[in-house]
Design an enzyme around this catalytic site. Structure first.
Site, mmCIF file in Angstrom:
data_model
loop_
_atom_site.group_PDB
_atom_site.id
_atom_site.type_symbol
_atom_site.label_atom_id
_atom_site.label_comp_id
_atom_site.label_asym_id
_atom_site.label_seq_id
_atom_site.Cartn_x
_atom_site.Cartn_y
_atom_site.Cartn_z
ATOM 1 N N HIS A 227 6.343 -0.679 -2.679
ATOM 2 C CA HIS A 227 5.743 -0.244 -4.145
ATOM 3 C C HIS A 227 5.796 1.333 -3.727
ATOM 4 O O HIS A 227 4.959 2.068 -5.080
ATOM 5 C CB HIS A 227 4.173 -1.069 -3.846
ATOM 6 C CG HIS A 227 3.546 -2.047 -4.805
ATOM 7 N ND1 HIS A 227 3.105 -2.941 -5.137
ATOM 8 C CD2 HIS A 227 4.851 -2.552 -5.124
ATOM 9 C CE1 HIS A 227 3.127 -3.778 -5.436
ATOM 10 N NE2 HIS A 227 4.278 -4.037 -4.933
ATOM 11 N N PRO B 22 -11.270 -12.902 2.539
ATOM 12 C CA PRO B 22 -12.380 -13.153 2.206
ATOM 13 C C PRO B 22 -12.225 -13.820 0.854
ATOM 14 O O PRO B 22 -13.237 -14.802 1.113
ATOM 15 C CB PRO B 22 -13.659 -12.303 2.322
ATOM 16 C CG PRO B 22 -12.823 -11.031 2.833
ATOM 17 C CD PRO B 22 -11.706 -10.760 2.035
ATOM 18 N N ASP C 158 -0.389 4.020 0.861
ATOM 19 C CA ASP C 158 -1.384 5.435 1.987
ATOM 20 C C ASP C 158 -0.423 4.930 3.254
ATOM 21 O O ASP C 158 0.909 4.633 3.180
ATOM 22 C CB ASP C 158 -2.767 4.418 1.729
ATOM 23 C CG ASP C 158 -2.471 3.259 2.708
ATOM 24 O OD1 ASP C 158 -1.849 3.150 3.817
ATOM 25 O OD2 ASP C 158 -3.444 2.717 2.310
ATOM 26 N N CYS D 222 15.181 12.718 -13.861
ATOM 27 C CA CYS D 222 16.498 12.787 -13.285
ATOM 28 C C CYS D 222 16.245 11.718 -11.328
ATOM 29 O O CYS D 222 16.950 12.074 -10.767
ATOM 30 C CB CYS D 222 16.415 14.105 -12.675
ATOM 31 S SG CYS D 222 15.629 15.600 -11.641
ATOM 32 N N ASN E 244 0.727 -1.085 -0.142
ATOM 33 C CA ASN E 244 -0.002 -0.191 -0.037
ATOM 34 C C ASN E 244 1.019 1.138 0.385
ATOM 35 O O ASN E 244 1.478 1.206 0.841
ATOM 36 C CB ASN E 244 -0.707 0.638 0.844
ATOM 37 C CG ASN E 244 -1.754 -0.948 0.960
ATOM 38 O OD1 ASN E 244 -2.199 -1.779 -0.179
ATOM 39 N ND2 ASN E 244 -2.252 -1.217 2.069
ATOM 40 N N CYS F 262 15.138 19.648 -13.209
ATOM 41 C CA CYS F 262 15.332 19.317 -14.962
ATOM 42 C C CYS F 262 14.508 20.131 -15.752
ATOM 43 O O CYS F 262 14.989 20.104 -16.504
ATOM 44 C CB CYS F 262 16.578 18.150 -15.021
ATOM 45 S SG CYS F 262 15.414 17.420 -14.731
HETATM 46 P P1 OAD Z 1 -5.978 -6.209 -4.849
HETATM 47 O O1 OAD Z 1 -7.518 -4.946 -4.798
HETATM 48 O O2 OAD Z 1 -5.507 -6.873 -5.976
HETATM 49 O O3 OAD Z 1 -6.853 -7.496 -3.649
HETATM 50 C C1 OAD Z 1 -7.102 -6.543 -2.484
HETATM 51 C C2 OAD Z 1 -7.410 -7.928 -1.480
HETATM 52 O O4 OAD Z 1 -8.202 -7.543 -0.858
HETATM 53 C C3 OAD Z 1 -8.394 -9.483 -2.467
HETATM 54 O O5 OAD Z 1 -7.862 -10.063 -2.466
HETATM 55 C C4 OAD Z 1 -9.729 -8.515 -1.779
HETATM 56 O O6 OAD Z 1 -10.239 -10.057 -1.243
HETATM 57 C C5 OAD Z 1 -8.607 -8.429 -0.538
HETATM 58 N N1 OAD Z 1 -10.003 -8.076 0.289
HETATM 59 C C6 OAD Z 1 -11.125 -6.680 -0.284
HETATM 60 N N2 OAD Z 1 -11.577 -6.102 1.311
HETATM 61 C C7 OAD Z 1 -11.047 -6.704 2.019
HETATM 62 C C8 OAD Z 1 -11.118 -6.945 3.660
HETATM 63 N N3 OAD Z 1 -11.666 -5.958 4.448
HETATM 64 N N4 OAD Z 1 -10.561 -7.450 4.691
HETATM 65 C C9 OAD Z 1 -9.767 -8.402 3.606
HETATM 66 N N5 OAD Z 1 -8.939 -8.453 2.266
HETATM 67 C C10 OAD Z 1 -9.948 -7.581 1.712
HETATM 68 O O7 OAD Z 1 -4.526 -5.396 -3.859
HETATM 69 P P2 OAD Z 1 -3.946 -6.078 -4.012
HETATM 70 O O8 OAD Z 1 -2.849 -7.290 -3.704
HETATM 71 O O9 OAD Z 1 -2.450 -5.026 -2.894
HETATM 72 O O10 OAD Z 1 0.627 -1.989 -7.220
HETATM 73 O O11 OAD Z 1 -2.627 -5.169 -4.994
HETATM 74 C C11 OAD Z 1 -1.521 -5.247 -5.724
HETATM 75 C C12 OAD Z 1 -0.880 -4.393 -6.235
HETATM 76 O O12 OAD Z 1 -1.555 -4.327 -7.819
HETATM 77 C C13 OAD Z 1 -0.686 -2.757 -5.881
HETATM 78 O O13 OAD Z 1 0.149 -2.770 -4.762
HETATM 79 C C14 OAD Z 1 -0.354 -2.174 -6.666
HETATM 80 C C15 OAD Z 1 -2.215 -3.183 -7.930
HETATM 81 O O14 OAD Z 1 -2.275 -2.891 -8.684
HETATM 82 C C16 OAD Z 1 1.133 -1.559 -8.330
HETATM 83 O O15 OAD Z 1 0.552 -0.320 -8.112
HETATM 84 C C17 OAD Z 1 2.729 -1.903 -8.535
#
Ligand code: OAD
Length: 234
Positions: free
Chosen positions: A107, A205, A90, A118, A88, A139
């Site tokens: 990330h 979930p 954030d 740059c 994340n 730059c």
């Molecule tokens: P995703 O949006 O791919 O996945 C969110 C995950 O959280 C899913 O598996 C949901 O089932 C789960 N989820 C949803 N609500 C939830 C809750 N209340 N409690 C627990 N789990 C919950 O997000 P990421 O896996 O973080 O990277 O994505 C990985 C990366 O892909 C991100 O950091 C970003 C993205 O594109 C880059 O931008 C490089």
């Protein structure tokens, strides 16, 4: 308590009102975030990409850490050794009380603005988001958000911090929460950390590619499951 590794993804901030990438609320103006978070999108329309990030920044500023972030910060205080690797961008883990030294934002950080040429970096201090596309004061090239986009390499120093933690010793407890675990390195780190029989707990979930390796599955939202789990572990 043991040596701990926690890995988080967008799901841990979902209950703070931050849309996940692949969830149904992720779309912005009918645009897929998976396509917006790319250098191709930025090259095509930097202004559009900046609008999306400015709105996300504003949303994060207005959001509060949830019980899941807080439980992770509590766990960190109790563990012998602790590292959080978060995908994340954030700042909710930090605002829940986790020290920067205990976390790796693999990330990047949405509140950083960096030069697309740059690499010069600036912290976004203003509450008010800029309009248009900022330019580098060194730059004059276009500035971009300090995040990792699809297809880009991980920040070397941050990836090295994860490697160092994994190489030093294995972990008795690994918790992976709120991530689709789409990236191979997420699965790799979780498996390597738990290699000597450590517990590997997934909180999500939904099923993910990591699920079949987990020693325990918690199919519940993070803000509910994490405080319970941390209470139980303590
Ligand atoms: P995703 O949006 O791919 O996945 C969110 C995950 O959280 C899913 O598996 C949901 O089932 C789960 N989820 C949803 N609500 C939830 C809750 N209340 N409690 C627990 N789990 C919950 O997000 P990421 O896996 O973080 O990277 O994505 C990985 C990366 O892909 C991100 O950091 C970003 C993205 O594109 C880059 O931008 C490089």
């Amino acid at each position: 308590m043991v040596r701990v590794l926690v890995i988080t993804g967008a799901g841990v901030s979902a209950e703070s009102g931050i849309p996940t990438f692949r969830g149904k609320d992720g779309y912005w103006r009918n645009l897929d975030p998976i396509k917006l978070a790319t250098s191709e999108a930025f090259a095509r329309d930097p202004e559009l990409v900046w609008q999306w990030y400015s709105e996300r920044r504003q949303r994060i500023r207005n959001a509060q850490p949830n019980a899941g972030h807080e439980a992770i910060a509590r766990l960190a205080q109790r563990a012998d050794e602790f590292l959080l690797v978060t995908q994340n961008v954030d700042d909710l883990h930090e605002r829940a009380g986790l020290a920067k030294a205990e976390m790796v934002q693999i990330h990047g950080d949405i509140f950083l603005t960096k030069c697309s040429r740059c690499g010069f970096e600036q912290e976004q201090e203003h509450e008010q988001e800029q309009n248009g596309v900022p330019r580098c004061i060194k730059c004059d090239a276009l500035m971009r958000p300090g995040v990792v986009w699809f297809g880009e390499p991980l920040p070397l120093r941050e990836a090295q911090r994860v490697e160092n933690y994994l190489q030093r010793d294995s972990c008795g407890l690994v918790i992976v929460v709120g991530t689709t675990a789409t990236f191979g390195y997420i699965i790799d780190w979780a498996l390597r950390a738990s290699r000597r029989g450590g517990e590997l707990i997934e909180i999500n979930p939904e099923e993910t590619p990591l699920s079949r390796f987990a020693t325990r599955l918690v199919r519940k939202p993070a803000a509910l499951a994490l405080p319970r789990l941390v209470d139980e572990l303590m």
